[in-house]
Design a protein around this motif. Structure first.
Motif, short mmCIF file in Angstrom:
data_model
loop_
_atom_site.label_atom_id
_atom_site.label_comp_id
_atom_site.label_asym_id
_atom_site.label_seq_id
_atom_site.Cartn_x
_atom_site.Cartn_y
_atom_site.Cartn_z
N TRP A 160 70.58 2.49 51.98
CA TRP A 160 71.45 3.21 52.92
C TRP A 160 71.68 4.64 52.47
CZ3 TRP A 160 71.68 1.40 57.49
CH2 TRP A 160 71.62 0.03 57.71
N ALA A 161 71.73 4.87 51.18
CA ALA A 161 71.99 6.22 50.67
C ALA A 161 70.96 7.22 51.18
CB ALA A 161 72.02 6.20 49.15
N ALA A 162 69.74 6.80 51.38
CA ALA A 162 68.69 7.70 51.86
C ALA A 162 68.85 8.04 53.34
CB ALA A 162 67.33 7.07 51.62
N LYS A 163 69.69 7.30 54.05
CA LYS A 163 69.84 7.50 55.49
C LYS A 163 71.04 8.37 55.84
CE LYS A 163 67.56 3.20 56.62
NZ LYS A 163 67.58 1.97 57.36
N ILE A 164 71.77 8.83 54.83
CA ILE A 164 72.93 9.67 55.09
C ILE A 164 72.76 11.01 54.38
CG2 ILE A 164 74.50 7.74 55.52
CD1 ILE A 164 75.50 7.96 52.70
N PRO A 165 73.44 12.04 54.87
CA PRO A 165 73.32 13.35 54.22
C PRO A 165 73.80 13.29 52.77
CG PRO A 165 74.47 13.53 56.33
CD PRO A 165 74.31 12.07 56.03
N ALA A 166 73.21 14.13 51.94
CA ALA A 166 73.62 14.22 50.53
C ALA A 166 75.05 14.75 50.43
CB ALA A 166 72.66 15.13 49.78
N PRO B 20 78.40 10.84 58.95
CA PRO B 20 78.35 10.74 60.40
C PRO B 20 77.57 9.50 60.84
CG PRO B 20 76.84 12.43 59.63
CD PRO B 20 77.56 11.91 58.42
N ILE B 21 78.06 8.85 61.86
CA ILE B 21 77.41 7.64 62.36
C ILE B 21 76.28 8.01 63.30
CG2 ILE B 21 77.75 5.54 63.72
CD1 ILE B 21 80.65 5.56 62.59
N THR B 22 75.12 7.44 63.00
CA THR B 22 73.92 7.61 63.83
C THR B 22 73.35 6.23 64.10
OG1 THR B 22 72.43 7.73 61.93
CG2 THR B 22 73.39 9.82 62.68
N GLY C 299 74.09 -1.51 61.02
CA GLY C 299 73.98 -2.52 59.97
C GLY C 299 74.48 -2.04 58.62
N LEU C 300 74.93 -0.78 58.53
CA LEU C 300 75.42 -0.22 57.27
C LEU C 300 76.51 -1.11 56.67
CD1 LEU C 300 75.68 2.16 55.22
CD2 LEU C 300 77.43 3.09 56.77
N LYS C 301 76.41 -1.33 55.36
CA LYS C 301 77.45 -2.06 54.63
C LYS C 301 78.02 -1.12 53.58
CE LYS C 301 75.43 -6.54 55.37
NZ LYS C 301 74.89 -7.76 54.84
#
Length: 106
Positions: A57-63, A89-91, A96-98
């Motif tokens: 999940w970390a790779a799917k959100i901004p740094a 931000p939710i995209t 499914g983010l936990k």
């Protein structure tokens, strides 16, 4: 609408649906998730929405940006997986983010 799962330190699970464009903090606050106080209202001026984002999940959100790094210095139990939910931000990609909540926020 993406589904976000919040897991409390005691393993209590809260699954919510979230609006695209809102933040993970707003989804938690709007759904009364215990442990997300959001004292600053999402302005990245406190650390009361501290969460842990694991694995892929970390790779799917901004740094993390500098302000978030500064605020995380105020949080207890910070790890490499620590984030402020107001800065995520939710995209559609987050369906499914936990996220796990730290013990200090119970």
């Amino acid at each position: 609408m993406p589904k976000i799962t919040f897991i409390a330190h005691d393993e209590t699970v809260h699954e919510v649906t979230a609006d695209i464009g809102a933040s993970v903090m707003e989804a938690a606050f709007d759904n009364l998730i215990p442990g997300i106080d959001a004292d600053c209202g999402g302005q990245c001026a406190c650390a009361t929405c501290h969460v842990f984002i694991n694995g892929d999940w970390a790779a799917k959100i901004p740094a993390r940006e500098e302000m978030e790094e500064s605020m995380l210095e105020l949080a207890e139990g910070v790890t490499e997986f620590s984030r402020l939910a107001c800065q995520i931000p939710i995209t559609d990609a987050l369906d499914g983010l936990k996220v796990q909540l730290p013990e200090a926020q119970h």
